[in-house]
Enzyme design. Structure first.
Site, PDB file in Angstrom:
ATOM      1  N   SER A   1     -35.550  27.318   7.965  1.00 30.62           N
ATOM      2  CA  SER A   1     -37.485  26.867   8.189  1.00 30.62           C
ATOM      3  C   SER A   1     -37.577  27.850   8.682  1.00 30.62           C
ATOM      4  CB  SER A   1     -36.749  26.400  10.140  1.00 30.62           C
ATOM      5  OG  SER A   1     -38.561  26.681  10.227  1.00 30.62           O
TER       6      SER A   1
ATOM      7  N   TYR B   1     -35.943  26.296  19.078  1.00 29.19           N
ATOM      8  CA  TYR B   1     -36.279  26.538  17.885  1.00 29.19           C
ATOM      9  C   TYR B   1     -35.571  27.392  16.563  1.00 29.19           C
ATOM     10  CZ  TYR B   1     -37.398  23.726  13.787  1.00 29.19           C
ATOM     11  OH  TYR B   1     -37.413  23.196  12.157  1.00 29.19           O
TER      12      TYR B   1
HETATM   13  N1  LIG Z   1     -42.264  19.404   8.672  1.00 29.29           N
HETATM   14  C1  LIG Z   1     -41.761  20.954   9.160  1.00 29.29           C
HETATM   15  O1  LIG Z   1     -42.947  21.521   9.323  1.00 29.29           O
HETATM   16  C2  LIG Z   1     -40.473  21.642   8.752  1.00 29.29           C
HETATM   17  C3  LIG Z   1     -40.361  23.105   8.806  1.00 29.29           C
HETATM   18  C4  LIG Z   1     -39.810  23.498   8.436  1.00 29.29           C
HETATM   19  C5  LIG Z   1     -37.922  23.199   8.845  1.00 29.29           C
HETATM   20  N2  LIG Z   1     -37.808  21.415   8.974  1.00 29.29           N
HETATM   21  C6  LIG Z   1     -36.821  21.549   9.076  1.00 29.29           C
HETATM   22  O2  LIG Z   1     -36.222  20.215   7.536  1.00 29.29           O
HETATM   23  C7  LIG Z   1     -35.983  19.208   8.366  1.00 29.29           C
HETATM   24  C8  LIG Z   1     -36.517  17.464   8.298  1.00 29.29           C
HETATM   25  O3  LIG Z   1     -36.945  17.612   8.948  1.00 29.29           O
HETATM   26  P1  LIG Z   1     -38.872  16.546   8.549  1.00 29.29           P
HETATM   27  O4  LIG Z   1     -39.634  18.208   8.907  1.00 29.29           O
HETATM   28  O5  LIG Z   1     -38.693  16.101   7.270  1.00 29.29           O
HETATM   29  O6  LIG Z   1     -38.887  15.777  10.112  1.00 29.29           O
HETATM   30  P2  LIG Z   1     -38.283  14.029   9.949  1.00 29.29           P
HETATM   31  O7  LIG Z   1     -38.521  13.507  10.593  1.00 29.29           O
HETATM   32  O8  LIG Z   1     -39.904  13.693   9.050  1.00 29.29           O
HETATM   33  O9  LIG Z   1     -36.895  13.431   9.151  1.00 29.29           O
HETATM   34  C9  LIG Z   1     -36.111  13.852  10.225  1.00 29.29           C
HETATM   35  C10 LIG Z   1     -34.723  13.031  10.117  1.00 29.29           C
HETATM   36  O10 LIG Z   1     -33.878  13.415  10.721  1.00 29.29           O
HETATM   37  C11 LIG Z   1     -33.688  12.739  11.337  1.00 29.29           C
HETATM   38  N3  LIG Z   1     -32.302  12.798  12.414  1.00 29.29           N
HETATM   39  C12 LIG Z   1     -32.602  13.049  13.646  1.00 29.29           C
HETATM   40  N4  LIG Z   1     -31.193  13.897  14.148  1.00 29.29           N
HETATM   41  C13 LIG Z   1     -30.310  13.389  13.458  1.00 29.29           C
HETATM   42  C14 LIG Z   1     -29.332  12.847  13.519  1.00 29.29           C
HETATM   43  N5  LIG Z   1     -28.742  13.253  15.556  1.00 29.29           N
HETATM   44  N6  LIG Z   1     -28.244  12.755  12.871  1.00 29.29           N
HETATM   45  C15 LIG Z   1     -29.089  12.568  11.993  1.00 29.29           C
HETATM   46  N7  LIG Z   1     -29.982  12.232  11.826  1.00 29.29           N
HETATM   47  C16 LIG Z   1     -31.344  12.584  11.671  1.00 29.29           C
HETATM   48  C17 LIG Z   1     -34.215  11.744  11.552  1.00 29.29           C
HETATM   49  O11 LIG Z   1     -34.457  10.776  11.661  1.00 29.29           O
HETATM   50  C18 LIG Z   1     -35.080  11.792  10.655  1.00 29.29           C
HETATM   51  O12 LIG Z   1     -35.276  10.806   9.397  1.00 29.29           O
HETATM   52  C19 LIG Z   1     -35.278  19.537   9.795  1.00 29.29           C
HETATM   53  O13 LIG Z   1     -34.274  20.149   9.455  1.00 29.29           O
HETATM   54  C20 LIG Z   1     -36.277  20.240  10.380  1.00 29.29           C
HETATM   55  O14 LIG Z   1     -36.395  21.427  11.250  1.00 29.29           O
HETATM   56  C21 LIG Z   1     -39.258  20.889   9.362  1.00 29.29           C
END
Ligand SMILES: NC(=O)c1ccc[n+]([C@@H]2O[C@H](COP(=O)([O-])OP(=O)(O)OC[C@H]3O[C@@H](n4cnc5c(N)ncnc54)[C@H](O)[C@@H]3O)[C@@H](O)[C@H]2O)c1
Length: 261
Positions: free
Chosen positions: A127, A140
């Site tokens: 991130s 985080y």
């Molecule tokens: N959305 C943002 O603003 C943002 C910004 C920077 C980084 N990220 C990172 O992007 C990645 C994806 O997040 P997103 O925003 O798409 O969120 P999201 O919640 O839409 O998707 C995350 C997915 O991860 C799955 N997950 C959670 N725990 C799990 C586990 N123990 N085993 C397997 N799967 C699991 C969830 O079921 C979900 O389908 C994450 O690592 C998040 O930290 C997100």
């Protein structure tokens, strides 16, 4: 055509990456915590990134069905955060187990496959918070910085085996990530949720930038302008960066002292 495995593939960035790789004609294995996956044109396997047994099954699936793997996208993650004296240690344990150790387990599971093949690409989702560290997000920020450090280490360590490593550092974008917030610092949780839900960027926008970076085999993939600006400010204008971070902290203190925090 590449063979691609995506963790956390049922939602948000993972789902957008699965959709774009499928649309380009690649072979895709989407994985997530549920037993059943979405109907998105990819194969699906239950893979909880906390489970070494699930990782072993994923390796077995790739070897039996594809004879190996080209790209592992360690994307699964949850959102946490909060003031250091408010967020619980249970929350720290949860985010370390999923966001950091989940990536470690994935890298450990597939490195032997990639070493044997003398090819492969590890793509780890950190991130912008892995590069710049705003206050009130210590858990985080810490795990995401850990993912950046792990990725850089492996990029050098696995270079002699022709294995590529990338790390993704996007800023906030719209997904279901806010639903995973469950910490004690409800004020911080509400702020993080708002930043995610009100972001002008969609998961599809971010996925397009990520796939472009993967194709170029970039190490550091920063797919949006706010993340790039924040990273450059920290590197090249450190006093300004420090002032911005302190301003955020001062506002949080005001909120806390006025009873709204
Ligand atoms: N959305 C943002 O603003 C943002 C910004 C920077 C980084 N990220 C990172 O992007 C990645 C994806 O997040 P997103 O925003 O798409 O969120 P999201 O919640 O839409 O998707 C995350 C997915 O991860 C799955 N997950 C959670 N725990 C799990 C586990 N123990 N085993 C397997 N799967 C699991 C969830 O079921 C979900 O389908 C994450 O690592 C998040 O930290 C997100």
């Amino acid at each position: 055509m590449s063979r691609v495995l995506v963790t956390g593939g049922a939602s948000g960035l993972g789902a957008a990456l699965v959709a774009q790789f499928v649309a380009e004609g690649h072979q895709v294995l989407s994985t997530d915590v549920s037993v059943d996956g979405p109907d998105d044109g990819a194969s699906y396997l239950k893979l909880d990134v906390r489970s070494p047994e699930d990782w072993a099954k994923a390796v077995e699936w790739c070897e039996q069905n594809w004879g190996g793997l080209d790209i592992l996208i360690n994307n699964a993650g949850v959102a946490t955060g909060g003031r250091i004296d408010v967020e619980s240690l249970e929350e720290w344990d949860r985010v370390v187990d999923i966001n950091l150790m989940g990536v470690v387990r994935g890298c450990r599971a597939f490195t032997p496959v990639f070493k044997r093949q003398r090819s492969g690409h590890l793509v780890n989702t950190a991130s912008a918070a892995g590069l710049v560290h705003p206050p009130m997000m210590s858990s985080y920020n810490t795990v995401k910085a850990g993912v950046v450090a792990l990725s850089e280490t492996l990029s050098h360590e696995l270079h002699p085996y022709d294995v590529t490593v990338s790390v993704l550092c996007p800023s906030f974008f719209r997904t279901n990530l806010g639903d995973s917030i469950q910490g004690d610092d409800t004020q911080m949780g509400a702020t993080a949720r708002q930043l995610i839900e009100k972001s002008p960027r969609s998961a599809e926008d971010v996925a397009a930038g990520v796939i472009a970076g993967i194709k170029k085999k970039q190490f550091l993939i920063i797919p949006d302008r706010p993340a790039l600006m924040a990273w450059r400010t920290k590197r090249f204008a450190r006093p300004l960066y420090d002032r911005q971070m302190r301003k955020i902290a001062a506002r949080a203190r005001e909120r806390a002292e006025s009873g709204n925090g």
